[in-house]
Design a protein around this motif. Structure first.
Motif, PDB file in Angstrom:
ATOM      1  N   ARG A   1       0.880  -1.088  -0.022  1.00  0.00           N
ATOM      2  CA  ARG A   1       0.082   0.000  -0.009  1.00  0.00           C
ATOM      3  C   ARG A   1       0.793   1.395   0.094  1.00  0.00           C
ATOM      4  O   ARG A   1       1.991   1.249   0.871  1.00  0.00           O
ATOM      5  CB  ARG A   1      -0.799  -0.028   1.254  1.00  0.00           C
TER       6      ARG A   1
ATOM      7  N   ILE B   1       2.341  11.693   0.726  1.00  0.00           N
ATOM      8  CA  ILE B   1       2.220  12.655   1.597  1.00  0.00           C
ATOM      9  C   ILE B   1       3.001  13.878   1.120  1.00  0.00           C
ATOM     10  O   ILE B   1       4.353  13.964   0.820  1.00  0.00           O
ATOM     11  CB  ILE B   1       2.925  12.278   3.064  1.00  0.00           C
ATOM     12  N   GLU B   2       2.163  14.898   1.124  1.00  0.00           N
ATOM     13  CA  GLU B   2       2.694  16.122   0.615  1.00  0.00           C
ATOM     14  C   GLU B   2       3.865  16.902   1.789  1.00  0.00           C
ATOM     15  O   GLU B   2       3.496  16.598   3.112  1.00  0.00           O
ATOM     16  CB  GLU B   2       1.684  17.002   0.508  1.00  0.00           C
ATOM     17  N   GLY B   3       4.859  17.479   0.886  1.00  0.00           N
ATOM     18  CA  GLY B   3       5.884  17.998   1.734  1.00  0.00           C
ATOM     19  C   GLY B   3       5.746  19.381   1.711  1.00  0.00           C
ATOM     20  O   GLY B   3       4.781  19.883   1.976  1.00  0.00           O
TER      21      GLY B   3
ATOM     22  N   TRP C   1      14.361  15.035  10.273  1.00  0.00           N
ATOM     23  CA  TRP C   1      12.993  14.259  10.080  1.00  0.00           C
ATOM     24  C   TRP C   1      13.423  12.985  11.058  1.00  0.00           C
ATOM     25  O   TRP C   1      14.282  12.369  10.417  1.00  0.00           O
ATOM     26  CB  TRP C   1      12.285  14.162   8.940  1.00  0.00           C
TER      27      TRP C   1
ATOM     28  N   GLY D   1       8.853  10.109  11.798  1.00  0.00           N
ATOM     29  CA  GLY D   1       7.687  10.550  11.302  1.00  0.00           C
ATOM     30  C   GLY D   1       7.465  11.966  11.455  1.00  0.00           C
ATOM     31  O   GLY D   1       6.618  12.698  10.979  1.00  0.00           O
TER      32      GLY D   1
ATOM     33  N   TRP E   1       9.042  16.254  12.216  1.00  0.00           N
ATOM     34  CA  TRP E   1      10.212  17.168  11.858  1.00  0.00           C
ATOM     35  C   TRP E   1      10.710  17.563  13.194  1.00  0.00           C
ATOM     36  O   TRP E   1      10.262  18.213  13.843  1.00  0.00           O
ATOM     37  CB  TRP E   1       9.569  18.236  11.114  1.00  0.00           C
TER      38      TRP E   1
ATOM     39  N   GLU F   1      -3.875   8.748  10.042  1.00  0.00           N
ATOM     40  CA  GLU F   1      -2.713   9.495  10.238  1.00  0.00           C
ATOM     41  C   GLU F   1      -3.050  11.126   9.778  1.00  0.00           C
ATOM     42  O   GLU F   1      -3.747  10.917   8.395  1.00  0.00           O
ATOM     43  CB  GLU F   1      -1.412   9.003   9.713  1.00  0.00           C
TER      44      GLU F   1
ATOM     45  N   TYR G   1      -0.657  14.513   8.443  1.00  0.00           N
ATOM     46  CA  TYR G   1       0.745  14.819   8.350  1.00  0.00           C
ATOM     47  C   TYR G   1       0.676  16.182   7.726  1.00  0.00           C
ATOM     48  O   TYR G   1      -0.198  16.693   7.051  1.00  0.00           O
ATOM     49  CB  TYR G   1       1.433  13.887   7.225  1.00  0.00           C
TER      50      TYR G   1
ATOM     51  N   ASN H   1       3.098  19.200   6.208  1.00  0.00           N
ATOM     52  CA  ASN H   1       4.387  19.381   5.603  1.00  0.00           C
ATOM     53  C   ASN H   1       5.345  18.065   5.729  1.00  0.00           C
ATOM     54  O   ASN H   1       6.735  18.157   5.903  1.00  0.00           O
ATOM     55  CB  ASN H   1       5.172  20.779   5.964  1.00  0.00           C
ATOM     56  N   GLY H   2       4.765  17.129   5.488  1.00  0.00           N
ATOM     57  CA  GLY H   2       5.668  15.865   5.403  1.00  0.00           C
ATOM     58  C   GLY H   2       5.961  15.017   7.017  1.00  0.00           C
ATOM     59  O   GLY H   2       6.359  14.092   6.934  1.00  0.00           O
ATOM     60  N   GLY H   3       5.632  15.828   7.942  1.00  0.00           N
ATOM     61  CA  GLY H   3       5.730  15.528   9.274  1.00  0.00           C
ATOM     62  C   GLY H   3       4.326  14.954   9.964  1.00  0.00           C
ATOM     63  O   GLY H   3       3.447  15.760   9.700  1.00  0.00           O
ATOM     64  N   MET H   4       4.342  14.153  10.839  1.00  0.00           N
ATOM     65  CA  MET H   4       3.230  13.853  11.333  1.00  0.00           C
ATOM     66  C   MET H   4       2.504  15.048  12.458  1.00  0.00           C
ATOM     67  O   MET H   4       3.277  15.711  12.965  1.00  0.00           O
ATOM     68  CB  MET H   4       3.282  12.605  12.345  1.00  0.00           C
TER      69      MET H   4
ATOM     70  N   GLY I   1       0.919  15.926  15.484  1.00  0.00           N
ATOM     71  CA  GLY I   1       0.585  14.995  16.641  1.00  0.00           C
ATOM     72  C   GLY I   1      -0.637  15.518  17.206  1.00  0.00           C
ATOM     73  O   GLY I   1      -1.176  14.848  18.365  1.00  0.00           O
TER      74      GLY I   1
ATOM     75  N   ASN J   1       1.170  22.146   3.851  1.00  0.00           N
ATOM     76  CA  ASN J   1       0.374  21.136   3.244  1.00  0.00           C
ATOM     77  C   ASN J   1       0.082  20.028   4.078  1.00  0.00           C
ATOM     78  O   ASN J   1       0.576  19.260   4.856  1.00  0.00           O
ATOM     79  CB  ASN J   1       1.146  20.495   2.013  1.00  0.00           C
TER      80      ASN J   1
ATOM     81  N   THR K   1      -1.781  16.382   4.830  1.00  0.00           N
ATOM     82  CA  THR K   1      -2.107  15.128   4.110  1.00  0.00           C
ATOM     83  C   THR K   1      -2.827  14.283   5.137  1.00  0.00           C
ATOM     84  O   THR K   1      -2.407  14.038   6.415  1.00  0.00           O
ATOM     85  CB  THR K   1      -0.891  14.360   3.557  1.00  0.00           C
TER      86      THR K   1
ATOM     87  N   LEU L   1      -4.611  10.712   5.947  1.00  0.00           N
ATOM     88  CA  LEU L   1      -4.777   9.361   5.472  1.00  0.00           C
ATOM     89  C   LEU L   1      -5.897   8.674   6.013  1.00  0.00           C
ATOM     90  O   LEU L   1      -6.173   8.700   7.290  1.00  0.00           O
ATOM     91  CB  LEU L   1      -3.316   8.441   5.991  1.00  0.00           C
TER      92      LEU L   1
ATOM     93  N   SER M   1      -5.316   3.252   3.018  1.00  0.00           N
ATOM     94  CA  SER M   1      -4.636   3.307   1.705  1.00  0.00           C
ATOM     95  C   SER M   1      -5.066   4.728   0.978  1.00  0.00           C
ATOM     96  O   SER M   1      -4.103   5.068   0.127  1.00  0.00           O
ATOM     97  CB  SER M   1      -4.428   2.206   0.886  1.00  0.00           C
TER      98      SER M   1
ATOM     99  N   VAL N   1      -5.081  15.611   0.323  1.00  0.00           N
ATOM    100  CA  VAL N   1      -4.140  16.750   0.678  1.00  0.00           C
ATOM    101  C   VAL N   1      -5.024  17.957   0.614  1.00  0.00           C
ATOM    102  O   VAL N   1      -5.948  18.445  -0.341  1.00  0.00           O
ATOM    103  CB  VAL N   1      -3.035  16.606  -0.569  1.00  0.00           C
TER     104      VAL N   1
END
Lengths: 202, 119
Positions: free
Chosen positions: A46, A50-52, A125, A128, A130, B70, B72, B74-77, B79, B105, B107, B109, B112, B116
């Protein structure tokens, strides 16, 4: 005499019925037998984007039996040759845990809970988030360092692994965060007992 | 002899039926997973930020229930996110709240599937 003839006829008829039953049952059973995978590993992949920035792909692999991830190869760049990195020209190996214009991704492995400290002049990072410092549990914690010309990784009692892996490395579930550029890329994951090839794109 | 024949027939029928059940179970599991993934359809209704954080309204227009696994940023979780609904039923709205108000941004989840949102 008539009774004996009838008994013989019944015996023959019964034998014929039994042979027909066996034949038909064999045909049906051989066609409908449950699929078996034997010793081969079966993978269910799967991927989630995930957008950065940087843009990431979360690759989750479920395996039919507990196994160990041995090697990761992305677009023919192997983690066995060095730390994996994504730059302007695609994936490459980096001799150091960081580099200018690169997103390096690897993991730290600990056998006991430890404090992970990342120092760099870029973005860091870990697990998960930053962050540049934090407690990590037993097992593998993935690390990324974005666009840093100098860095240091400190995890007392732990080691650096070039496999970008989170969690445990003897499992049926694997999670890998991979930085991704535009286009379609291929990850080849080598496990003990089999391999898994996954296509992913941003 | 008749009893012997019936016993053999019955035994073989049971074996065959068990085999059919096993194959059917595997096929059902596979198709249900596919249907579950195909039926999770989420769309963004609105996204707002104010002093108390960022709010994202989602609508499930699919035919299966979904759950946010989950989030995220900007690419980080992220929390510190909360959701108004642990399970998002088909045809219902759900609000995701983040205490962070900074742009970026987001995201979200759902297993699967992902959505965004640019804040």
């Amino acid at each position: 005499m008539i009774t004996r003839r009838a008994a013989v006829a019944e015996l023959y008829a019964t034998l014929v019925v039994i042979s027909i039953t066996f034949s038909m049952s064999y045909v049906i059973y051989s066609e409908l037998s449950a699929p078996r995978t034997g010793d081969r590993l079966v993978f269910l992949n799967r991927t989630s984007v995930i957008e950065g920035p940087p843009e990431l792909v979360l690759l989750q692999v479920n395996v039919s039996k507990p196994t160990t991830l041995v090697s990761v190869q992305i677009d023919n760049i192997s983690a066995s040759s060095g730390i994996l990195a994504l730059g302007l020209n695609g994936y490459a190996n980096s001799p150091t845990p960081c580099g200018s214009g690169l997103v390096t991704f690897f993991s730290v492995r600990t056998s006991a809970p430890a404090q992970l400290n990342l120092r760099s002049n870029g973005e860091t990072w870990m697990g998960g988030y930053w962050s540049n410092a934090g407690a990590v549990g037993v097992g593998w914690t993935e690390v990324m360092i974005n666009n840093a010309s100098s860095c240091s990784v400190s995890v007392p009692g732990g080691t650096i692994s070039t496999l970008p892996l989170s969690g445990t490395n003897e499992s049926t579930n694997f999670r890998l965060f991979l930085p991704v550029a535009s286009g379609t890329h291929y990850a080849l994951l080598m496990f003990t007992g089999g391999f898994d090839k996954v296509a992913f794109s941003a | 002899m008749l009893m012997v024949t019936m016993s053999i027939l019955g035994g073989l029928s049971l074996v065959s039926l068990q085999s059919i059940r096993s194959a059917s179970s595997i096929l059902t599991q596979g198709s249900q997973a596919q249907a579950q993934d195909a039926g999770m359809l989420f769309t963004l209704v609105s996204a707002r930020s104010n002093a108390s954080g960022a709010y994202v309204w989602l609508f499930n227009y699919g035919w299966t229930t979904g759950r946010i696994t989950e989030v995220y940023l900007n690419g980080g979780m992220a929390g510190d996110w909360t959701s108004s609904c642990p399970i998002i039923n088909p045809g219902s709205l759900c609000v995701v709240h983040l205490s962070q108000t900074t742009g970026g941004n987001l995201t979200i989840l759902f297993g699967s599937k992902s959505l965004v949102v640019s804040l």
